[in-house]
Design an enzyme around this catalytic site. Structure first.
Site, PDB file in Angstrom:
ATOM      1  N   ASP A 185     -45.595 -83.928  54.030  1.00 27.36           N
ATOM      2  CA  ASP A 185     -44.360 -83.232  53.596  1.00 27.36           C
ATOM      3  C   ASP A 185     -43.192 -83.780  54.126  1.00 27.36           C
ATOM      4  OD1 ASP A 185     -46.290 -81.767  52.314  1.00 27.36           O
ATOM      5  OD2 ASP A 185     -45.812 -79.779  53.338  1.00 27.36           O
ATOM      6  N   SER A 199     -59.286 -78.265  58.142  1.00 27.85           N
ATOM      7  CA  SER A 199     -58.519 -77.597  59.363  1.00 27.85           C
ATOM      8  C   SER A 199     -57.308 -78.447  60.082  1.00 27.85           C
ATOM      9  CB  SER A 199     -59.393 -77.309  60.482  1.00 27.85           C
ATOM     10  OG  SER A 199     -59.095 -76.293  61.342  1.00 27.85           O
ATOM     11  N   LYS A 259     -59.046 -75.218  54.727  1.00 28.07           N
ATOM     12  CA  LYS A 259     -59.376 -73.897  55.953  1.00 28.07           C
ATOM     13  C   LYS A 259     -58.047 -74.109  56.568  1.00 28.07           C
ATOM     14  CE  LYS A 259     -61.737 -73.020  60.015  1.00 28.07           C
ATOM     15  NZ  LYS A 259     -60.514 -72.856  60.991  1.00 28.07           N
TER      16      LYS A 259
END
Length: 411
Positions: A321, A310, A335
Site C-alpha cells: 500500500d 497474520s 487472518k
C-alpha cells in the site's frame, strides 16, 4: 414513644449490620477456582473486540458459570473454556500452563514437535494447516497449507480445541505421532506417522543470487519471532555490502507471529508512511508508522501464497500500500484479528482477540486475504526447492526485477 421507636430502629439496624457482618463474607468468599474463572471473565469483559460478546449478556454468562460447582482446577479450566466458547470465535481461548509456556517458547524460537502452524476454520470448525515450518517433519512429509487434520493419534480433531490439538502434536524429540490428513485439493485421506524433532526457529535465510544480470538479494522469513527483525536487518546489511541491487522478500508459508516484529521489519524497508491500522471494539483506530531511514531503497518484490498469514499479511500490506513493493504469488490466508496474551495467577493464560487490523489503504483482509499484483500459481514445493530454478514464483520475480525494475519498485 419516640424513644421506643428510636431503640427499635437502632435494634433493627444493629441486627442488619450484624447479619451483614456474619453472612457477607460467606456470600462474597470465592474459591480459588471461582477466582480464576472471574479473572478470565474480567479480562474478556475489559478487552474483547466484540462489545456485544456474540450478541449475549456477558454478565449473565458470568453468573451462569459461577453457579456451577468447580471442585478442581481442571473443572475451572473446562468452565472457562465453555464460557469462552459462547463467543464462537476460535482465537480467544484458554491456554493451560503447559500450553502457555509452549507458546512463549515458540515465539522465543524453539520447541519440539512436528512443525505445523494450525488454525480452526471459523466457518467449518475444521482443524486446518496454515503452513508447515521450513525443514520440519511436517514439511518433509508433504503437508501443505489448508490441508485438513482429521485425527491426531486416533482422536477426532472436531472434539479438540486449537491448543489441545497443538499440544497433542508436540512432545519429546524422537517420539512419534500419527496424523490423518485430507488434502485441500483432493478427497484422498492419508495417514502419516511423523517423528517429532527439536525445531529451532531460525527465522531468516538470506543469500545473494549472482545467476541473473543484476545481483538480487533473496531474504526468506519463516516466522515473526522475537529476534526476526534483528536478523532481517543483519541480512539486509550483509547483502548491501555484497552489492545487492534488488531484493526478493519471501513470505510464503509464513504463518505470522508477533505483531511488533512485523511492524519493526516493515520499518526496515520503509522511509515513511503508515504500516498498519488497528481498530478496537469502540471503533477507535490507532496506527503504527515508519519514521525512516530505510536500510535500502532498491526494488523489492514480496512473494506470498495461501500460507502467508497474520503478521505476514501486515508486512505485505504495508509494503504494497505504500508503493514500496510488488506482491507476487497467490492470495494470502486472510487472518486480520489481533490477539493479546494475559497471564493468569496459576501460570495459565488467555489469548484474547482485542482488535482487528487494516492495511494502510484501510483494507480489512480477515477471511478475504490480500490479492497479489501478479498472480503466479504454483504446486506445493519442498523447503529445498524454494528459491531455485524449479520455483516458478521465484523465477517470475527474478524476471520482473531484471526486465522491469521500475515496475517492481513502484509496486
Amino acid at each position: 414513644m419516640r424513644k421506643r421507636a428510636f431503640w427499635v430502629t437502632l435494634a433493627v439496624c444493629v441486627s442488619l449490620c450484624f447479619s451483614f457482618l456474619v453472612w457477607s463474607p460467606v456470600a462474597a468468599a470465592f474459591t480459588e477456582e471461582q477466582k480464576l474463572l472471574l479473572q478470565s471473565w474480567r479480562l474478556v469483559n475489559q478487552s474483547y473486540l466484540d462489545e456485544t460478546y456474540n450478541n449475549q449478556n456477558w454478565w449473565q454468562i458470568r453468573q451462569k458459570f459461577l453457579q456451577q460447582p468447580l471442585p478442581t482446577r481442571e473443572d475451572a479450566y473446562k468452565a472457562i473454556e465453555a464460557m469462552l466458547a459462547t463467543l464462537d470465535e476460535p482465537f480467544t481461548r484458554l491456554l493451560r500452563p503447559e500450553q502457555y509456556h509452549n507458546l512463549q517458547v515458540t515465539t522465543a524460537g524453539e520447541l519440539s514437535g512436528v512443525g505445523l502452524q494450525i488454525n480452526l476454520n471459523p466457518d467449518t470448525g475444521n482443524l486446518e494447516v496454515i503452513a508447515p515450518l521450513a525443514g520440519s517433519p511436517a514439511e518433509k512429509a508433504g503437508i501443505a497449507p489448508h490441508d485438513r487434520i482429521l485425527f491426531i493419534d486416533g482422536v477426532d480433531t472436531l472434539t479438540l480445541t486449537l491448543d489441545e490439538a497443538a499440544s497433542r502434536m508436540r512432545g519429546p524429540s524422537g517420539t512419534s505421532v500419527s496424523l490423518q490428513i485430507q488434502s485441500s485439493n483432493a478427497p484422498d485421506i492419508r495417514t502419516l506417522d511423523l517423528v517429532r524433532q527439536r525445531i529451532s526457529f531460525s527465522p531468516v535465510y538470506a543469500t545473494l543470487d549472482h545467476s541473473t544480470s543484476i545481483p538480487i538479494g533473496y531474504v526468506r522469513l519463516n516466522q515473526f519471532s522475537a529476534n526476526a527483525a534483528k536478523e532481517v536487518a543483519h541480512a539486509i546489511h550483509d547483502l548491501e555490502k555484497k552489492g545487492a541491487a534488488a531484493y526478493i522478500l519471501d513470505l510464503r508459508n509464513n504463518p505470522g507471529g508477533l505483531l511488533q516484529s512485523g511492524i519493526e521489519i516493515a520499518r526496515l524497508w520503509l522511509k515513511e508512511g503508515t504500516i498498519v491500522y488497528t481498530v478496537n471494539r469502540q471503533g477507535i483506530s490507532d496506527s503504527f508508522t515508519a519514521s525512516g531511514p530505510a536500510l535500502t531503497d532498491d526494488p523489492l518484490i514480496v512473494l506470498v501464497n495461501k500460507g502467508t498469514a497474520s503478521a505476514s499479511e501486515i508486512l505485505a500490506g504495508a509494503l504494497h500500500d505504500n508503493g514500496r513493493a510488488t506482491l507476487l504469488g497467490d492470495k494470502t490466508f486472510g487472518k486480520g484479528l489481533i490477539q493479546s496474551l494475559f497471564e493468569l495467577p496459576d501460570g495459565a493464560g488467555l489469548a484474547i482477540t482485542v482488535a482487528k487490523y487494516e492495511t494502510p489503504n484501510h483494507q480489512d483482509i480477515h477471511k478475504l486475504g490480500i490479492q497479489p499484483d501478479l498472480m503466479v500459481t504454483q504446486d506445493p514445493m519442498t523447503y529445498q526447492q524454494l528459491g531455485t530454478e524449479s520455483d516458478q514464483q521465484y523465477q517470475a520475480a527474478i524476471q520482473l526485477l531484471t526486465e522491469n525494475p521500475i515496475l517492481a519498485k513502484a509496486g
